[in-house]
Design a protein around this motif. Structure first.
Motif, PDB file in Angstrom:
ATOM      1  N   ALA A  23       0.818  -1.349  -0.078  1.00 25.13           N
ATOM      2  CA  ALA A  23       0.068  -0.031   0.062  1.00 25.13           C
ATOM      3  C   ALA A  23       0.709   1.197   0.077  1.00 25.13           C
ATOM      4  CB  ALA A  23      -1.148  -0.053   1.164  1.00 25.13           C
ATOM      5  N   VAL A  24       0.361   2.198  -0.932  1.00 24.29           N
ATOM      6  CA  VAL A  24       1.298   3.490  -0.841  1.00 24.29           C
ATOM      7  C   VAL A  24       0.274   4.681  -0.189  1.00 24.29           C
ATOM      8  CG1 VAL A  24       2.608   2.727  -2.756  1.00 24.29           C
ATOM      9  CG2 VAL A  24       0.534   3.757  -3.197  1.00 24.29           C
ATOM     10  N   ALA A  25      -0.945   4.362  -0.115  1.00 24.67           N
ATOM     11  CA  ALA A  25      -1.829   5.659   0.382  1.00 24.67           C
ATOM     12  C   ALA A  25      -3.028   5.106   0.240  1.00 24.67           C
ATOM     13  CB  ALA A  25      -1.767   7.001  -0.500  1.00 24.67           C
ATOM     14  N   LEU A  26      -4.003   5.396   1.597  1.00 22.39           N
ATOM     15  CA  LEU A  26      -5.284   5.179   1.455  1.00 22.39           C
ATOM     16  C   LEU A  26      -6.054   6.105   0.617  1.00 22.39           C
ATOM     17  CD1 LEU A  26      -5.720   4.763   5.270  1.00 22.39           C
ATOM     18  CD2 LEU A  26      -6.236   3.026   3.694  1.00 22.39           C
ATOM     19  N   SER A  27      -7.158   5.915   0.122  1.00 23.83           N
ATOM     20  CA  SER A  27      -8.054   6.526  -0.699  1.00 23.83           C
ATOM     21  C   SER A  27      -9.224   7.415  -0.047  1.00 23.83           C
ATOM     22  CB  SER A  27      -8.706   5.577  -1.945  1.00 23.83           C
ATOM     23  OG  SER A  27      -9.525   4.843  -1.245  1.00 23.83           O
ATOM     24  N   THR A  28      -9.214   7.090   1.243  1.00 23.83           N
ATOM     25  CA  THR A  28     -10.294   7.656   2.096  1.00 23.83           C
ATOM     26  C   THR A  28      -9.344   8.449   3.278  1.00 23.83           C
ATOM     27  OG1 THR A  28     -10.700   5.711   3.473  1.00 23.83           O
ATOM     28  CG2 THR A  28     -12.041   6.338   1.415  1.00 23.83           C
ATOM     29  N   PRO A  29      -9.790   9.335   3.818  1.00 25.34           N
ATOM     30  CA  PRO A  29      -8.978   9.945   4.906  1.00 25.34           C
ATOM     31  C   PRO A  29      -8.875   9.043   6.163  1.00 25.34           C
ATOM     32  CG  PRO A  29     -10.964  11.187   4.604  1.00 25.34           C
ATOM     33  CD  PRO A  29     -11.100  10.067   3.599  1.00 25.34           C
ATOM     34  N   ALA A  30      -9.862   8.255   6.349  1.00 25.52           N
ATOM     35  CA  ALA A  30      -9.892   7.395   7.821  1.00 25.52           C
ATOM     36  C   ALA A  30      -9.148   6.193   7.548  1.00 25.52           C
ATOM     37  CB  ALA A  30     -11.173   6.912   8.057  1.00 25.52           C
ATOM     38  N   PRO A  31      -7.877   6.110   8.329  1.00 20.22           N
ATOM     39  CA  PRO A  31      -6.828   5.172   8.290  1.00 20.22           C
ATOM     40  C   PRO A  31      -7.329   3.853   8.761  1.00 20.22           C
ATOM     41  CG  PRO A  31      -6.075   6.933   9.512  1.00 20.22           C
ATOM     42  CD  PRO A  31      -7.241   7.249   9.457  1.00 20.22           C
ATOM     43  N   GLN A  32      -8.711   3.869   9.150  1.00 21.68           N
ATOM     44  CA  GLN A  32      -9.400   2.636   9.911  1.00 21.68           C
ATOM     45  C   GLN A  32     -10.045   1.717   8.758  1.00 21.68           C
ATOM     46  OE1 GLN A  32      -9.289   1.354  13.113  1.00 21.68           O
ATOM     47  NE2 GLN A  32     -10.477  -0.310  12.402  1.00 21.68           N
TER      48      GLN A  32
END
Length: 193
Positions: free
Chosen positions: A166-175
């Motif tokens: 993974a390089v980045a989440l597409s949503t702001p919530a890391p959960q």
């Protein structure tokens, strides 16, 4: 043999001027469909990603119609033989969401009318085929081609393998990723596969 590993040959009826042709697929029933891989090449990947639309030839609508919002999706680039993801369906699989998609000037009918809108679930480094081939080994019907329908176990393993890069989440919530993994585990455990 894997769960739902029934294969059949179907002849798709002509759809809005498209030729009839025969294709082989796993024919997973809706409750066994855990995810779908779509295909692209270097010349079509940017259109897929910028329009957030995946498409396959008409015969694939037999299972694309079973795609529902939230179903995991992946994109395989035939040019460099890498798998991209993790995506999820943003709507239901339909015919001709964009009837002119993947045509040179937009005036022709798309060769890929079995379509679904998508959104990125988790941005990951693409996986070379050598790193995911074993996960979908039962899907290969010859050395270079595989069925795109994935059962829940394959989807869970592919998601886990991609998520390790993974390089980045597409949503702001890391959960979100933890929730996704948890829902995969629950659906896998509850499906009896």
């Amino acid at each position: 043999m894997g769960a739902g590993r029934k294969t059949e040959t179907f002849t798709a009826p002509p759809y809005q001027g498209l030729a009839t042709y025969t294709t082989s697929m796993r024919n997973l029933i809706k409750k066994h469909l855990g995810g779908v891989i779509f295909g692209c090449k270097d010349i079509t990947i940017n259109e897929c990603l910028s329009k957030q639309l995946f498409g396959l030839p008409a015969a694939h609508f037999l299972y694309v119609q079973n795609i529902f919002p939230g179903l995991p999706l992946f994109l395989f680039n035939y040019t460099d033989r890498k798998l991209h993801g993790i995506y999820e369906a943003a709507g239901y699989g339909q015919m001709n969401i964009n009837p002119c998609g993947w045509t040179t000037d937009g005036s022709n009918t798309t060769p890929f009318p079995a379509q679904v809108k998508f959104r990125a679930r988790l941005h990951c480094r693409p996986l070379p085929e050598s790193q995911f081939r074993e996960i979908i080994a039962d899907n290969y019907y010859n050395e270079f081609h595989f069925w795109f329908e994935l059962d829940h176990a394959q989807t869970s393993k592919l998601t886990s393998k991609l998520a390790s890069g993974a390089v980045a989440l597409s949503t702001p919530a890391p959960q979100r990723y933890k929730d996704i993994c948890s829902s995969f585990s629950k659906s896998f455990c509850n499906s009896g596969i």
